[in-house]
Design a protein around this motif. Structure first.
Motif, PDB file in Angstrom:
ATOM      1  N   THR A 123       0.843  -1.189   0.000  1.00  0.00           N
ATOM      2  CA  THR A 123       0.000   0.000   0.000  1.00  0.00           C
ATOM      3  C   THR A 123       0.882   1.243   0.000  1.00  0.00           C
ATOM      4  O   THR A 123       2.106   1.172   0.217  1.00  0.00           O
ATOM      5  N   ALA A 124       0.251   2.390  -0.192  1.00  0.00           N
ATOM      6  CA  ALA A 124       0.991   3.653  -0.143  1.00  0.00           C
ATOM      7  C   ALA A 124       1.619   3.858   1.228  1.00  0.00           C
ATOM      8  O   ALA A 124       2.775   4.285   1.348  1.00  0.00           O
ATOM      9  N   HIS A 171       3.101  -1.156  -9.374  1.00  0.00           N
ATOM     10  CA  HIS A 171       1.654  -1.300  -9.257  1.00  0.00           C
ATOM     11  C   HIS A 171       1.187  -2.640  -9.806  1.00  0.00           C
ATOM     12  O   HIS A 171       1.571  -3.040 -10.913  1.00  0.00           O
ATOM     13  N   ASP A 192      -5.377   7.174 -10.038  1.00  0.00           N
ATOM     14  CA  ASP A 192      -5.900   6.642  -8.790  1.00  0.00           C
ATOM     15  C   ASP A 192      -5.131   7.262  -7.622  1.00  0.00           C
ATOM     16  O   ASP A 192      -3.898   7.244  -7.612  1.00  0.00           O
ATOM     17  N   PRO A 193      -5.823   7.827  -6.602  1.00  0.00           N
ATOM     18  CA  PRO A 193      -5.102   8.520  -5.521  1.00  0.00           C
ATOM     19  C   PRO A 193      -4.173   7.605  -4.725  1.00  0.00           C
ATOM     20  O   PRO A 193      -3.098   8.042  -4.293  1.00  0.00           O
ATOM     21  N   GLU A 194      -4.541   6.349  -4.521  1.00  0.00           N
ATOM     22  CA  GLU A 194      -3.670   5.431  -3.779  1.00  0.00           C
ATOM     23  C   GLU A 194      -2.385   5.167  -4.551  1.00  0.00           C
ATOM     24  O   GLU A 194      -1.292   5.137  -3.972  1.00  0.00           O
ATOM     25  N   GLU A 195      -2.495   5.000  -5.853  1.00  0.00           N
ATOM     26  CA  GLU A 195      -1.292   4.792  -6.665  1.00  0.00           C
ATOM     27  C   GLU A 195      -0.380   6.013  -6.592  1.00  0.00           C
ATOM     28  O   GLU A 195       0.847   5.876  -6.460  1.00  0.00           O
ATOM     29  N   ARG A 197      -0.203   8.347  -4.233  1.00  0.00           N
ATOM     30  CA  ARG A 197       0.417   8.461  -2.905  1.00  0.00           C
ATOM     31  C   ARG A 197       1.576   7.468  -2.766  1.00  0.00           C
ATOM     32  O   ARG A 197       2.599   7.781  -2.153  1.00  0.00           O
ATOM     33  N   LYS A 198       1.420   6.296  -3.337  1.00  0.00           N
ATOM     34  CA  LYS A 198       2.496   5.304  -3.287  1.00  0.00           C
ATOM     35  C   LYS A 198       3.716   5.808  -4.043  1.00  0.00           C
ATOM     36  O   LYS A 198       4.859   5.661  -3.578  1.00  0.00           O
ATOM     37  N   ASN A 201       5.411   8.492  -2.053  1.00  0.00           N
ATOM     38  CA  ASN A 201       6.142   7.926  -0.923  1.00  0.00           C
ATOM     39  C   ASN A 201       7.381   7.137  -1.330  1.00  0.00           C
ATOM     40  O   ASN A 201       8.222   6.827  -0.478  1.00  0.00           O
TER      41      ASN A 201
END
Length: 685
Positions: A123-124, A171, A192-195, A197-198, A201
């Motif tokens: 995850t992120a 991903h 995609d916001p999770e992608e 943020r990952k 990070n």
């Protein structure tokens, strides 16, 4: 390579800046021609042409009336290993008698616990607590935390830069997808916001404690000070640009803070034992859609740095649902003033950032007196009591410049801290055809840097460092990269990686090749061996390339054991050995004129005699970058960045990455190598 750059009439590697120096300043190639004459440049091949300026000043310091220090031994440091051959294979090769361990590949938890997931399944948040992507510059800080190069050789913090990312390796949805080493495609017109943020990070810096076990193997050791600095970490802005109108944003209306650091390439270590990380090709992370008369309308602090007017490098501004954390990458004028939007966000990038590895409560600081450009790294001159702090940095883009900072206040070891980097003079180098050079000050009110010429104050000079350097007449260079200072005589070395866009008319003494595919290493000695001096003498240590079209100072032979192309990383060990790392671009590896050089490598050179030997070759698609040893010099850390990056989109979709480093399966990962000598001896001897 970003999709919207494919139409340009020249090649750009992933993340490279669009060349933006349109000044009439002379290039290094023009200086060469002035020094040797056009006939001298053209007749007899390169070896004849460069005889007039390569290795022209090789006398030891004492012979030149050096003000400080003893002359180095005439023979220089010994190189005691047998050279390894050029390699096109997906493996790491080191000399006989040496061993290699792989440490902290991307996704390694900082907690010291085993990695529980593949990189694609993380995850992120998990990536934000693990080692980032694309390892680059780094330093080993002994656990005592007193001096940059003294203390434990078995326990300490390894601080590692993460230059950029390869989303298809990160991903899960990229598996089986025909995508190259650029950005992920939009889904329904958005990211995609999770992608995202990952990806955010995975950028920045890792501070991770490592220790050597009883079995001789190194491993991550749990420590509450281990942490990540990412592209979202809050940071202070210090120095002359702090509070300036050009860095005020919706996030920081008073212009004192910014979120994150990106494209962290090389690094530096301050005399007071903190880490400096360099922001290199940062402009492409942002975009400006402002127009006038249906044409792009960018302010100069965007245009001179190549801020895109189309898609960004990873499209972080185009996230489903938006939000302030992503909107900041759109630097268009959308609000009533700068405090209502992010038009100035990009102006808070392009700096050198100071991080205290031992204090997790200390906010990273962007030191603006050191200038804003595509910093490859920073290298400090020897710190001496009562003398200014001096640091050098290169602007890694074609036809850009080499800079030097001299602090206003003297160094005092008992009280020294980062505030020494907030006041002083930033200079830019001018290389003359006769082998001399001068440092031109970038100070408001000096020469052309006045309000009448568009520089209202020192803050404007620094936000627009490149334009200021253009104005004073600095020498255009062939992509200045890493710098290093010889501990034996204080001479400064810089790699100039390549510049295939230099024309015949643009050749000069320091950049003597047109269509320069192979690069060179320049060096200089400051006047009276004073690093704060404003004049210097220079020559070339190396003209890289094939055996018949290259040269090393001291007339050392160029052969299959040491020929190299595209010098990039550079570092001196305590004995004075110079370690040279190569970065043949992804579009050129194992192709055309660069094919004979194989995969990227690291070599070791004696700067006195020019003797050079290949020490390491890496796997497919990677760049060898970042090198440091423990204080006892018996353990060396080297980074391998972006293995497998030369995998085509079609091969990736078919499950055929051209590298399986380091695990032999799955997606390739950037990682750190731990190199030791089997007899326990000093590396290189």
């Amino acid at each position: 390579m970003p999709d919207d750059l494919r139409h340009l009439p020249y090649d750009l590697e992933a993340g490279d800046e669009i060349p933006s120096n349109t000044s009439p300043n002379p290039s290094f190639a023009e200086i060469a021609e002035a020094r040797l004459g056009r006939r001298g440049m053209l007749m007899g091949g390169l070896a004849t042409a460069i005889a007039g300026f390569i290795g022209a000043e090789t006398r030891p310091a004492a012979a030149q009336g050096a003000a400080q220090g003893a002359a180095p031994a005439a023979s220089g440091p010994a190189i005691g290993f047998k050279a390894v051959p050029i390699s096109p294979n997906d493996t790491v090769v080191v000399p006989e008698g040496y061993s290699v361990q792989v440490l902290i590949p991307q996704g390694t938890p900082l907690s010291g616990e085993p990695a529980g997931k593949s990189l694609g399944a993380m995850t992120a948040a998990e990536q934000g607590a693990a080692v980032g992507a694309h390892h680059d510059g780094m330093h080993f800080f002994p656990i005592e935390g007193r001096e940059p190069d003294q203390g434990s050789s078995t326990d300490g913090f390894l601080v590692v830069n993460h230059e950029y990312i390869e989303p298809r390796f990160m991903h899960a949805r990229a598996v089986g997808m025909s995508v190259g080493n650029g950005r992920m495609p939009l889904t329904g017109g958005a990211r995609d916001p999770e992608e995202v943020r990952k990806e955010i990070n995975a950028h920045g810096v890792s501070i991770v404690r490592i220790a050597k076990g009883a079995d001789g193997q190194w491993a991550v050791k749990a420590d509450p000070r281990s942490r990540r600095v990412t592209a979202a970490t809050p940071m202070e802005i210090s120095g002359p640009v702090r509070g300036h109108a050009l860095v005020r944003t919706k996030y920081s209306p008073d212009g004192t803070r910014v979120r994150g650091t990106v494209n962290n390439c090389a690094h530096g270590v301050t005399p007071w034992n903190t880490y400096m990380t360099a922001e290199e090709n940062w402009a492409g992370y942002f975009r400006n859609l402002d127009q006038q008369d249906q044409k792009p309308n960018l302010p100069r602090e965007h245009a001179r740095y190549g801020v895109p007017t189309g898609q960004t490098r990873y499209n972080w501004d185009q996230v489903q649902g938006g939000g302030d954390e992503f909107e900041r990458f759109n630097v268009s004028s959308t609000g009533a003033d700068a405090t209502q939007d992010y038009r100035n966000e990009v102006n808070a990038f392009g700096w050198l950032v100071e991080i205290d590895p031992f204090n997790p409560n200390a906010m990273p600081v962007k030191r603006t007196a050191l200038g804003r450009f595509a910093h490859e790294g920073i290298v400090f001159g020897p710190a001496r009591e009562g003398r200014p702090v001096v640091a050098y940095s290169g602007d890694d883009s074609t036809f850009e410049y080499i800079y030097k900072f001299v602090s206003a206040r003297p160094f005092a070891r008992a009280t020294a801290n980062g505030s020494l980097l907030d006041e002083g003079v930033l200079y830019v180098a001018k290389f003359n055809a006769d082998g001399t050079g001068e440092w031109l000050p970038l100070q408001h009110g000096v020469g052309p840097l006045t309000a009448a010429n568009g520089f209202a104050d020192q803050g404007e000079v620094l936000v627009n460092t490149r334009l200021a350097a253009d104005a004073v007449g600095a020498t255009k260079m062939d992509r200045p990269e890493w710098g290093a200072v010889d501990p034996r005589d204080g001479r400064v070395y810089f790699t100039l990686t390549n510049n295939s866009r230099r024309t015949e008319a643009q050749r000069d003494a320091a950049n003597p090749r047109a269509q320069n595919q192979f690069g060179q290493i320049i060096r200089w000695r400051e006047a009276n061996d004073d690093h704060a001096a404003t004049r210097f003498t220079w020559d070339l240590f190396l003209i890289a390339g094939p055996e018949g079209n290259s040269r090393i100072a001291g007339n050392a032979p160029v052969n299959a054991d040491n020929m190299l192309a595209c010098p990039d990383g550079l570092w001196f060990d305590a004995d004075g050995r110079m370690w040279i790392q190569t970065d043949i671009g992804e579009s050129e590896q194992l192709r055309g004129a660069l094919a004979p050089f194989g995969n990227n490598a690291m070599l070791c050179a004696n700067p006195v005699t020019g003797e050079t030997r290949r020490f390491l070759t890496g796997p497919n698609g990677q760049e060898v970058t970042g090198v440091i040893t423990t204080p006892d010099r018996r353990t060396m850390f080297v980074n391998l960045q972006h293995p497998g990056a030369t995998t085509s989109a079609a091969d990736w979709a078919a499950g055929r990455p051209n590298s399986r480093f380091p695990n032999g399966e799955g997606a390739p990962l950037s990682a750190t190598l731990v190199i030791t000598k089997n007899d326990g001896g000093i590396i290189g001897t």
